[in-house]
Design an enzyme around this catalytic site. Structure first.
Site, PDB file in Angstrom:
ATOM      1  N   GLY A 176      15.195  50.444  19.662  1.00 37.92           N
ATOM      2  CA  GLY A 176      14.178  50.168  20.671  1.00 37.92           C
ATOM      3  C   GLY A 176      14.783  49.382  21.812  1.00 37.92           C
ATOM      4  N   GLY A 230      17.691  47.039  20.257  1.00 37.19           N
ATOM      5  CA  GLY A 230      18.783  47.781  19.642  1.00 37.19           C
ATOM      6  C   GLY A 230      19.400  48.801  20.573  1.00 37.19           C
ATOM      7  N   ARG A 241      -3.215  34.223  24.737  1.00 40.69           N
ATOM      8  CA  ARG A 241      -3.803  35.207  23.828  1.00 40.69           C
ATOM      9  C   ARG A 241      -4.528  34.583  22.650  1.00 40.69           C
ATOM     10  NH1 ARG A 241       0.993  39.774  23.960  1.00 40.69           N
ATOM     11  NH2 ARG A 241       0.481  40.406  26.065  1.00 40.69           N
ATOM     12  N   HIS A 301      -0.931  42.264  16.679  1.00 41.44           N
ATOM     13  CA  HIS A 301      -0.122  42.945  17.677  1.00 41.44           C
ATOM     14  C   HIS A 301       1.383  42.756  17.472  1.00 41.44           C
ATOM     15  CE1 HIS A 301       1.087  44.708  21.344  1.00 41.44           C
ATOM     16  NE2 HIS A 301       1.345  43.593  21.984  1.00 41.44           N
ATOM     17  N   LEU A 348       9.028  42.048  25.815  1.00 45.89           N
ATOM     18  CA  LEU A 348       9.976  42.964  26.451  1.00 45.89           C
ATOM     19  C   LEU A 348      11.157  42.173  26.982  1.00 45.89           C
ATOM     20  CD1 LEU A 348       7.552  45.306  28.451  1.00 45.89           C
ATOM     21  CD2 LEU A 348       8.360  45.487  26.118  1.00 45.89           C
TER      22      LEU A 348
END
Lengths: 673, 247
Positions: free
Chosen positions: A73, A76, A362, A437, A477
């Site tokens: 992803g 990696g 959140r 999540h 991210l």
């Protein structure tokens, strides 16, 4: 071999504040653990110092060094591409049919970077501070500072690769703002930022595959780690098409296999996301840190029924323009929201947290949504007697900016919502509810991203290091790409500078042992001839985890959960039913191996949550709250990373504590009011 | 809802396949098509029959894994991915035929699962901008007109699912190829390799056994991400330019 990361001091002293240790009896206290790799000096200089001090492998020797990367992803894929460019021999493995399908692709909102392109006072230090605070002072300061530092390089790298970030009419990059933050530092590609960043990393990876520096193995799943003389030296993988078990040996192994939120069954994770790679490493000696740290995301589409296989997230960026409300009076819950007068609506986030409003972090947004529904003011269909939904309303923004502006910013999200619910969010407010999540727990790593097994490195969501107890939007991210492009390729070379390592044969007893243990598990499932499907166990385990180790935890609930998990686990091993054979595609067999590991992880998560009798981030302990119901942290007792050691089958896990030391920021109670 | 499902079963790449018929009951219209198949699979396991193998992962319309022909249409009657197709698109009592992607370049692995690795090999032949990590200039050094960035984004949203290939009577991957060529061709960063990119990606496309494009347009009407047909014009234009430049 001895591990340099482990201190050899005495076990916890007798005056250790364990007066509230609800987990006593469930674990064994162990030696403290510490990160020995971050250099001394001011936090601003540590990364430069470490990069300089980390030894170098000369270019001619790199092609003799082999690297195994599990997971392709954001972390990696980018790490493998970068190591391939550098000249190492890299093998990558992923369970999907292509690296382009890694679950990073589903991230919607954006990626943070301290570019200060908006001139609104952003800086590396501010991004660092916001992230530490957003993590409720439970992440490691040194790692987070480095994350903020390299964030700016990520954007440069991605733009150079052709990632089509949103632009302003002058051709410069646009930004938006995310929860828990008062500057605009989030770079985005409409609602599909993760997709575009992943495609950038995937294309860089394919470039290396084309160039022959990286060999990619798709539809391959890691089922065991090979540890030889205390060092990680390879993996046993199952070719999911032929069913064959393959042995791959290398000088170093990197796990970038993502998070384990699927322990809850219903989550925003892709169906295949699993804990097996990291759990197999945990059983071989890698410590699992803060496993109970789960992020509950506030803006997901609510559960609709019992057959649901997953929950779908609506980007948090929607909170920039959407206003969250519930009816003031529970009697209005089933009315058409458009018929509820402005005065009869409770914009509860704007009311309780006036300075952050709808952009609170959140965990706060999630908990308040739960509170509203628990009070009976939730909206949408009743599921098991409670309406679990709150409105996310764009009517004011559509009136102010016009529908085309909203379409261009969030169009694909609106379409997705309409498709799933059958309702038009341009006309009727969306309904949202929190869901599992992202996980902030993961394998313990030092500043070099090395686990407690030398030669085993861990990157991205699979490690624990950067997010603390809560994760701000647009920071996952950032961590994936920071680890993959910049951190790991620089730190791993120090370890690889010790090469050449002794050559290992496939007949080595440690390799044979790993292979046999993988075979034994597979054979057990195939020959068990039970009566219940794997999915039915997974669903039941998930219900236990959500009920007792989800948004709110209590001592009684967690103890009950541990009993329930143990009973269900025993039943699973005796009674699970896997049809078919092992020599081809067998999706039930794949799932059985993963669910077996989820059982062990789930139990450890509950023990970890029991031990942490404080509320922090998204982890609310009913026993620890302020008078007005806000989360109450206990820095005097719990300012540590809980790093758990596997003690063996049926043995109590061993708890090693890493003290969290804050030098550059002062610990403070978090307030968003 | 009650449904009759006619589903392609094939034990392996070399095995002979065939349609099997199954009945399902109590299907809710809020289920996705894949959740309906989950229900069927639970039923099959209970009856000691091996569950149906199908590709899926994110179940939110973005990973591009799902690859079912439903009643002869790629991903089914709505223009979306199969995971985002909901049972409200079908009628109670309906008979639904489910097959894997049909294309020579996507061989069947088992049941409804096909091998799409040809797409990766096409990307590996030039579907990237060559830039080593750490060698990038500041992101604001090169402004990109908003129109170009938006157009690049629109076509970069291709999820690589292969519906375009499955829908094309020729089994061509020109829409997939055109989307990547257009994405990188819209941006200043993609110019240096523009000619070599299109020449070597097209060569790989043909080598993999994808068919030629005859502008039928089924690809774009089946594309769940709305990749427009004009990316194929762009592809052809870029290819002609590359050939003129000697590639």
């Amino acid at each position: 071999m001895s591990n340099p990361a482990l201190k050899t001091s005495d076990p916890s002293s007798p005056d250790d504040p364990q007066q509230h240790d609800d987990a006593a009896g469930y674990y064994v206290p162990g030696d403290p653990i510490a990160d020995t790799k971050a250099p001394g000096g001011p936090v601003e200089d540590k990364w430069d110092t470490r990069q300089f001090e980390a030894r170098i492998v000369n270019p001619a020797n790199r092609r003799k060094v082999s690297v195994i990367m599990v997971g392709t992803g954001l972390a990696g894929g980018s790490a493998a591409a970068t190591l391939g460019e550098a000249g190492y021999q890299v093998k990558t493995f992923c369970y999907q049919d292509s690296p382009r399908r890694a679950h990073s692709i589903a991230a919607q909102g954006g990626i943070n970077a301290a570019k200060n392109y908006k001139g609104d006072g952003d800086s590396v230090h501010r991004l660092f501070y916001d992230t530490i605070k957003g993590g409720d002072y439970r992440s490691r300061e040194t790692n987070v500072f480095r994350l903020a530092q390299v964030s700016t390089n990520i954007i440069d790298q991605c733009v150079a690769q052709g990632v089509p970030f949103a632009r302003e009419y002058g051709g410069l990059l646009d930004n938006r703002s995310f929860g828990g933050v008062q500057v605009s530092r989030t770079f985005y590609a409409r609602g599909q930022t993760g997709q575009q960043l992943l495609l950038g990393a995937y294309q860089a990876l394919e470039r290396q595959i084309g160039a022959g520096t990286v060999q990619q193995y798709s539809r391959h799943e890691m089922v065991e780690l090979v540890v030889v003389d205390g060092r990680a030296r390879g993996v046993i993988v199952r070719d999911m098409v032929t069913g064959e078990l393959e042995t791959h040996l290398a000088d170093v192994v990197v796990l970038a296999s993502g998070g384990y939120g699927n322990v809850f069954f219903l989550s925003t994770n892709a169906m295949g996301c699993n804990v097996t790679a990291t759990w197999r490493a945990h059983r071989k000696g890698a410590y699992m840190a803060n496993p109970c740290y789960t992020q509950i995301h506030p803006t997901c589409i609510p559960v609709s029924g019992a057959h649901q296989s997953k929950l779908t997230l609506m980007s948090e960026s929607l909170r920039n323009d959407g206003r969250i409300w519930v009816p003031k009076d529970a009697k209005d819950a089933d009315k058409d929201p458009r018929e509820i007068a402005e005065d009869d609506r409770d914009y509860y986030l704007e009311r309780i947290y006036p300075s952050f409003g709808n952009l609170v972090p959140r965990d706060i947004a999630s908990r308040q949504a739960k509170n509203m529904c628990d009070e009976g003011r939730g909206v949408g269909p009743e599921v098991e007697g409670v309406r679990r939904g709150v409105y996310l309303d764009f009517s004011e923004a559509i009136g102010r900016l016009g529908r085309p502006a909203i379409e261009s910013k969030y169009g694909n999200l609106f379409d997705m919502y309409a498709r799933i619910t059958g309702e038009d969010p341009y006309e009727v407010p969306m309904r949202i509810y929190p869901a599992v999540h992202y996980v902030m727990g993961g394998l313990w790593v030092d500043y070099d991203l090395q686990s407690t097994i030398p030669g085993l490195f861990v990157a991205g969501e699979a490690n624990f290091s950067d997010h603390g107890a809560n994760r701000l939007g647009a920071s996952a991210l950032m961590q994936g790409l920071a680890d993959g492009y910049f951190v790991l390729p620089n730190t791993i070379r120090d370890y690889l500078a010790d090469s050449p390592f002794e050559k290992i044969e496939e007949s080595h007893p440690a390799v044979v042992e790993a292979r046999e243990s993988a075979e034994a598990r597979i054979n057990h499932f195939l020959s068990n001839k039970g009566t219940r499907s794997v999915d039915s166990y997974h669903r039941e385990l998930g219900n236990i985890m959500w009920e007792y180790c989800g948004m709110e935890r209590t001592e009684d609930g967690l103890k009950k959960a541990i009993d329930l998990i143990r009973t269900l686990k025993d039943d699973f091993w005796r009674n699970v039913k896997v049809l078919g054979t092992g020599d081809g595609v067998n999706q039930s067999l794949e799932k059985a191996g993963r669910v077996a590991d989820f059982f062990e992880l789930g139990e450890l998560m509950c023990i970890d949550a029991l031990n942490r009798r404080e509320s922090c981030g998204g982890h609310f302990r009913g026993e620890s709250q302020t008078e007005d119901g806000e989360a109450l942290r206990h820095d005097d007792q719990y300012a540590y990373v809980a790093a758990w050691e596997w003690a063996g089958e049926g043995e109590k896990p061993v708890l090693h504590k890493e003290d969290l030391v804050y030098e550059a920021v002062k610990m403070a109670a978090r307030s968003y009011k | 809802m009650k449904l009759t499902l006619k589903i392609w079963r094939q034990a392996g790449p070399q095995a002979e396949g065939g349609i099997r018929t199954y009945d399902v009951d109590e299907i809710s219209e809020d289920m996705s098509f894949l959740e309906m198949l989950d229900v069927l699979n639970e039923q099959l396991i209970n009856d000691d029959e091996e569950p149906i193998v199908f590709d899926h992962d994110c179940r939110e319309g973005i990973c591009g894994s799902c690859d079912l022909m439903i009643n002869g249409e790629a991903h089914g009657p709505e223009v979306t991915t199969t995971c985002q197709l909901h049972m409200r698109s079908f009628r109670d009592g309906e008979t639904i035929t489910v097959e894997p992607w049909r294309a020579a370049a996507f061989p069947i692995i088992k049941d409804l699962m096909v091998d799409r690795s040809a797409f990766d090999r096409i990307i590996a032949r030039g579907g990237f901008v060559s830039v080593n990590t750490g060698a990038a200039p500041d992101a604001h050094a090169t402004p990109v007109p908003k129109e170009s960035a938006d157009r690049a984004f629109d076509v970069a949203t291709c999820i690589g699912c292969g519906a375009c290939v499955a829908a094309c009577p020729n089994g061509s991957a020109s829409l997939f190829l055109g989307a990547k060529i257009t994405h990188l061709g819209e941006l200043p960063q993609g110019q240096a390799e523009r000619d070599t990119r299109v020449a070597s990606m097209v060569a790989q496309h043909d080598h993999e056994g994808f068919g030629g494009c005859t502008n039928i347009g089924e690809c774009t009407s089946a594309c769940p991400k709305g990749i427009p047909l004009d990316v194929i014009s762009q592809l052809n234009k870029d290819l002609r330019t590359a050939i003129r430049h000697g590639h």
